[in-house]
Design a protein around this motif. Structure first.
Motif, mmCIF file in Angstrom:
data_model
loop_
_atom_site.group_PDB
_atom_site.id
_atom_site.type_symbol
_atom_site.label_atom_id
_atom_site.label_comp_id
_atom_site.label_asym_id
_atom_site.label_seq_id
_atom_site.Cartn_x
_atom_site.Cartn_y
_atom_site.Cartn_z
ATOM 1 N N ILE A 126 0.829 -1.218 0.000
ATOM 2 C CA ILE A 126 0.000 0.000 0.000
ATOM 3 C C ILE A 126 0.861 1.266 0.000
ATOM 4 O O ILE A 126 0.520 2.259 -0.635
ATOM 5 C CB ILE A 126 -0.995 -0.010 1.188
ATOM 6 N N LYS A 166 3.187 -7.758 -4.097
ATOM 7 C CA LYS A 166 1.764 -8.108 -4.176
ATOM 8 C C LYS A 166 1.563 -9.615 -4.029
ATOM 9 O O LYS A 166 0.666 -10.063 -3.326
ATOM 10 C CB LYS A 166 1.174 -7.646 -5.520
ATOM 11 N N PHE A 182 -8.813 -1.000 1.633
ATOM 12 C CA PHE A 182 -8.014 -0.811 0.417
ATOM 13 C C PHE A 182 -8.411 -1.794 -0.687
ATOM 14 O O PHE A 182 -7.630 -2.078 -1.586
ATOM 15 C CB PHE A 182 -6.520 -0.853 0.732
ATOM 16 N N GLN A 225 -10.149 2.845 -1.064
ATOM 17 C CA GLN A 225 -9.409 2.745 -2.323
ATOM 18 C C GLN A 225 -9.552 1.335 -2.915
ATOM 19 O O GLN A 225 -10.025 0.429 -2.233
ATOM 20 C CB GLN A 225 -7.927 3.045 -2.099
ATOM 21 N N ASP A 226 -9.038 1.157 -4.136
ATOM 22 C CA ASP A 226 -9.133 -0.181 -4.729
ATOM 23 C C ASP A 226 -7.763 -0.807 -5.007
ATOM 24 O O ASP A 226 -7.626 -1.711 -5.816
ATOM 25 C CB ASP A 226 -9.992 -0.150 -5.999
ATOM 26 N N THR A 227 -6.760 -0.334 -4.266
ATOM 27 C CA THR A 227 -5.384 -0.821 -4.422
ATOM 28 C C THR A 227 -5.279 -2.352 -4.437
ATOM 29 O O THR A 227 -4.483 -2.912 -5.185
ATOM 30 C CB THR A 227 -4.515 -0.293 -3.252
#
Lengths: 223, 223
Positions: free
Chosen positions: A117, A137, A179, A217-219
């Motif tokens: 993030i 990730k 997130f 958010q859409d991280t």
């Protein structure tokens, strides 16, 4: 009333939030508190630095005793107010062992979450690499799968009771969903997240800017 | 005798070493133990994975209770054997608060140390950058200065008594010197390091390959 305690905090920060949950669980309301802004760099202000030379939030003080490290503040509160509010460390050796195991695994979850993030915040522009972003990730996705497994058939991290492991790890789990983590793909984590949302200590300390703006958010949406 | 305990460990690893110090401090000798090799990738062996799905050392078991996280294992041992051996969590609120603060700051010290010493191990060859190496070194140097300050006039991290903070942080301090940290430039840390070397729990658990080969590396000599 906890008039002899002071907490400087930032909204949504898992380390701040866990200390606030611990305070609620131990019936320590009414402490002096000040909501500060990371965006405005308040955590590097003189007020914070005087209490916390690392320039971090939370900064926590009980009388003259300063415990800024969030895991430490939670443990200190449980130890100093053992018989007040909810008992957060189980006596049963089995449950206690599991609690300590999960609680400290929480460090790894936090670290991997932050690596994804806050990648751009932590890594200078000229050092950013697609391959590192991808690796971080993947590593976070693997980590989250572990926790999804841990919560299979369990309502809390150390078994059926809410413990210090939940105080410490829950804010990170909520952060993942904030997130963009998929509730569909991680149903056990989602159940845990939604269930504990209603717990009084969690509800009372829900990050105010998440209330103001419920959309996050859409991280992490593709994780 | 701690016949119902098992420890899988690697020589010199601060996480393994701290659990061994805790066991000694609590008079828990005679546990089942097996020295494994990180170089041979024993930590990814079936034997380890069965106890520790993260494939890490230490792997620690008490009866059927598994606590692999090293901070957690130390806390579990102190909690389960409170009145046995040395008391590692002080009752005095002030000393206890300081203990929790330093103990968890130890995470940061460890992390920054690992980022420097194991940079090549952690970062794939095509992602290695001189600027990142430099930044990590500067960050570790700043961190070590903090600890040098903490130990000014103190023989232990939370004051005059040896506590869980020392159990947890000492192995990292010893590791710094093993990797070449200058005793001249960090005299308080050096005093702490040399003083606790003689403590029975530390002496009994000194990394065997350090005894075999007293000369370490010089990775940190310029810090």
């Amino acid at each position: 009333m906890a008039k002899d305690m002071t907490l400087l905090w930032g909204s949504g920060s898992p380390p701040c939030w866990r200390v606030m949950i611990a305070l609620e669980e131990k019936n320590l309301q009414g402490y002096n508190q000040k909501l500060l802004s990371f965006e405005k760099m308040d955590h590097k202000s003189q007020e914070v630095m005087a209490m916390n030379p690392r320039g971090q939030l939370p900064s926590f003080k009980h009388g003259n005793i300063i415990v800024n490290e969030s895991f430490g503040a939670c443990m200190y509160l449980e130890s100093q107010f053992k018989s007040q509010g909810n008992k957060l460390i189980p006596d049963c050796a089995e449950e206690q062992g599991k609690m300590y195991q999960r609680l400290f695994e929480g460090n790894t979850l936090n670290q991997k979450m932050v690596d994804v993030i806050y990648y751009n915040y932590k890594v200078p522009e000229n050092e950013r690499l697609e391959s590192a972003i991808k690796r971080n990730k993947e590593s976070l996705a693997e980590e989250i799968k572990l926790w999804e497994g841990y919560l299979q058939g369990c309502c809390c991290l150390a078994g059926k009771n809410f413990t210090l492991a939940d105080v410490i790890v829950y804010p990170a789990v909520a952060y993942l969903f904030r997130f963009g983590l998929s509730e569909e793909r991680f149903p056990n984590l989602a159940k845990y997240y939604n269930c504990l949302k209603e717990r009084p200590s969690v509800k009372a300390t829900w990050p105010p800017h998440w209330l103001d703006n419920p959309k996050g958010q859409d991280t992490l949406k593709d994780l």
